[in-house]
Design an enzyme around this catalytic site. Structure first.
Site, short mmCIF file in Angstrom:
data_model
loop_
_atom_site.label_atom_id
_atom_site.label_comp_id
_atom_site.label_asym_id
_atom_site.label_seq_id
_atom_site.Cartn_x
_atom_site.Cartn_y
_atom_site.Cartn_z
N CYS A 319 91.46 -77.90 -38.50
CA CYS A 319 90.12 -77.33 -38.62
C CYS A 319 89.30 -78.07 -39.68
CB CYS A 319 90.23 -75.84 -38.99
SG CYS A 319 88.63 -75.02 -39.08
N ARG A 418 84.18 -69.94 -29.22
CA ARG A 418 84.85 -69.58 -30.48
C ARG A 418 83.91 -69.78 -31.67
NH1 ARG A 418 88.28 -70.98 -34.71
NH2 ARG A 418 90.07 -69.57 -34.85
#
Length: 503
Positions: A319, A418
Site C-alpha cells: 500500500c 475500494r
C-alpha cells in the site's frame, strides 16, 4: 486550527513485550486463541467467533476458494475478494460452503474431449493428480470417469490422446452417495484401499471428493471453524457502490460474514451500506466496516451498526496510500487509540465490538503485539499470499520460487470501489504496487509455526487468553539501538552451505 496529536505515530516494530509471571499452568498447550469475530452484548456469546486470531485480506492475490477452505480448517476466516463480478464471487462462496469438513470440491475437471495435453497442463496449474471427468467439464457435471497418474504414461502416449480413451470409466469406480457421513466415506476408502472417493448424487452429478491423505489431517484439526452443518465458515468483501445487488447474491450463496472493503471507512457511504443491510436483513447478516485509525472513526461506525471494525490505513506492504495522499497513521498507535474507544464504548453501552488490526504486520511477534494493543484479531495479506493455497501464481525468479502479490489499489487490480470517495467511477491514481513475495509452501505448516510463537510469547507474559493479554500485557517502547541489539550482532552468522576449514 488543525488538531495535532501529541504522541508520534508509531509502528509495532517500535515496541516489545515485557515478560510477566508464568505459573505452572502457563504452558502453550493451555493457551486459548479463541476470539470474537462479531459484536455481542455483555454476558452473551458472539454469534461468530474465531478459533485463531487471523483472517485473510480481501484481495485478488490472497483470498480465493482454496485459501478459504484451508484457513477455515485452521480456525480462521478468509474474506473472498470483491473486485470481481458479483456472479463469480457468489460462486466462490457457494463452492466453499459446498465443501464440508473432509469433503473437497473438485477444482481439477476435464471433459470427454479433453486430451492428455490438457491433463498435463491442469496438473501443472493445480498440482493435483486426481481429475474428474464430467459431461460438462465442470465441477458439478455428471461424473463419467476419473483420471489419476496411474491412468497414463506421459513418455509413451501421444499428447493428443483423448481422455475418454485412457480414463477410468464411471462403471469401474467405487463412489459414495451424497449425504454420506465422513466416517462412512473413510470406511469405504479403507475397505477398498482407495486413494479417493468421489461423492455423487442420485443423478450421478459430482458433489465432492474424500481423500485418504486427508484422513489424518482432519483428525488433527481441533480448531476447524465450521457452521452448524459442518460446512466451512467463509466471509466476503463488498463495496459501497453495488451492495444492493452484491449482498443478496452473497447471502443466497451462504456467506457467513461480510466486510466493507475500503481504504478509509469514516464516511457516509459506509453508513448507508450498513443501514441498507440492517433494513433488509436486520441482524441476521453480519457486516464489518472500516478502515479507521482513531476513536472518532470507531464511534462513527459503531453507531452506524458495524459488527466489527477494521483498523489501519497505509500500513500494508503493497500500500502506498500514505505517500500518495498523506493519509494514515502508524499501525500501533492507531490500534491502541481505537481499542481505547472500543473499551469506552463497551463500558457505556454494554456492547463489545471486536476490532481487527489490518496492515503493518511484518514479523510474527507483531501479531501478538497487535493483540496486546487491543486488537481481537488481525487481517493479513502478504503473509497469506506466500502460500500455495493463495490464488496468485507461483513464479521462478533468479532460481527462487516467488508468488505474485499486488495491491487492490495497483494498476493491475484497479479496484476503484475500494478507494471511492463519491466521485467518478474510476481510479484517478494508484495507491498500491505490483510485487513478489517469497514462496513459503503450505498454509498449515506456516500458520502452525506462527501460532506456536504467539502462544509461547503469551506464556512469557503470563497470559492464557487474548482478553488476559489485552488486560495484563506490559509493553515498552524501544530505541533504534535496542532494535539492533535484539537481533544477531557482532558475529558472523554461519552459512550452512559453506564449509569451514579448521586451521
Amino acid at each position: 486550527m488543525a488538531k495535532f496529536f501529541k504522541e508520534p505515530s508509531r509502528t509495532f516494530s517500535e515496541y516489545l513485550l515485557v515478560p510477566g509471571y508464568s505459573g505452572p499452568d502457563c504452558t502453550p498447550d493451555n493457551v486459548s486463541l479463541k476470539t470474537p469475530l462479531v459484536k455481542f452484548k455483555k454476558g452473551e456469546e458472539p454469534a461468530l467467533s474465531l478459533n485463531i486470531p487471523m483472517v485473510s485480506a480481501v484481495m485478488q492475490a490472497v483470498s480465493g476458494e482454496e485459501m478459504a477452505c484451508a484457513l477455515s480448517r485452521e480456525g480462521g476466516v478468509s474474506f473472498i475478494y470483491g473486485s470481481q463480478p458479483i456472479e463469480s464471487q457468489a460462486e466462490m462462496v457457494r463452492n466453499v460452503k459446498a465443501s464440508k469438513a473432509g469433503f473437497v470440491g473438485s477444482d481439477s475437471n476435464l471433459s470427454l474431449d479433453s486430451t492428455l495435453a490438457d491433463v498435463l497442463a491442469l496438473k501443472k496449474k493445480t498440482g493435483h493428480s486426481t481429475m474428474a471427468v464430467t459431461d460438462t467439464g465442470k465441477r458439478d457435471g455428471k461424473l463419467v470417469g476419473l483420471v489419476t497418474s496411474r491412468d497414463f504414461r506421459e513418455s509413451r502416449m501421444d499428447k493428443n490422446t483423448k481422455v475418454k480413451d485412457f480414463m477410468t470409466a464411471f462403471d469401474k469406480l467405487i463412489v459414495g452417495k451424497d449425504g454420506i457421513s465422513l466416517s462412512e466415506a473413510n470406511d469405504i476408502i479403507w475397505e477398498h484401499k482407495l486413494n479417493q472417493l468421489p461423492i455423487v448424487d442420485e443423478n450421478q452429478r459430482l458433489k465432492a471428493f474424500v481423500f485418504r491423505k486427508d484422513y489424518d489431517s482432519h483428525k488433527e484439526n481441533p480448531n476447524e471453524l465450521l457452521d452448524e452443518n459442518k460446512r466451512y465458515i467463509v466471509g466476503a468483501g463488498i463495496n459501497t457502490r453495488d451492495y444492493a445487488q452484491r449482498v443478496p447474491a452473497l447471502v443466497e450463496a451462504g456467506v457467513d460474514v461480510l466486510v466493507i472493503d475500503s481504504s478509509e471507512g469514516y464516511s457516509c457511504w459506509q453508513k448507508d451500506t450498513i443501514q441498507w443491510v440492517r433494513e433488509h436483513y436486520g441482524d441476521s447478516v453480519k457486516i464489518g466496516a472500516g478502515n479507521v485509525v482513531d476513536g472518532d472513526g470507531f464511534r462513527f461506525l459503531a453507531e452506524a451498526g458495524a459488527d466489527f471494525i477494521k483498523v489501519g490505513i497505509g500500513g500494508g506492504s503493497i500500500c502506498i496510500t500514505r505517500e500518495q495522499k498523506g493519509i494514515g497513521r502508524g499501525q500501533a498507535t492507531a490500534t491502541l487509540d481505537v481499542a481505547n474507544a472500543r473499551d469506552e464504548y463497551f463500558k457505556n453501552t454494554g456492547i463489545y465490538i471486536p476490532i481487527c488490526s489490518d496492515g503493518g504486520i511484518v514479523h510474527d511477534y507483531h501479531i501478538t503485539l497487535a493483540l496486546a494493543f487491543g486488537a481481537d484479531f488481525v487481517m493479513l495479506g502478504r503473509y497469506f499470499a506466500r502460500f500455495k493455497e493463495a490464488p496468485n501464481k507461483r513464479v521462478s525468479i533468479n532460481g527462487n520460487y516467488m508468488k505474485e502479490y499486488w495491491g487492490e489499489g495497483s494498476a493491475r487490480a484497479r479496484n476503484w470501489q475500494r478507494y471511492d470517495v463519491g466521485g467518478e467511477g474510476k481510479m484517478s491514481f494508484v495507491e498500491g504496487v505490483d510485487s513478489f513475495v517469497p514462496y513459503a509452501g503450505s498454509l498449515r505448516d506456516n500458520v502452525a509455526l506462527t501460532l506456536s510463537k504467539i502462544k509461547h510469547t503469551m506464556c512469557n507474559c503470563g497470559c492464557l487468553t487474548i482478553p488476559e493479554l489485552q488486560r495484563d500485557a506490559k509493553v515498552t517502547l524501544v530505541s533504534s539501538t535496542s532494535i539492533v541489539e535484539g537481533g544477531a550482532h557482532d558475529v558472523v552468522v554461519r552459512d550452512e552451505n559453506v564449509d569451514a576449514k579448521v586451521q
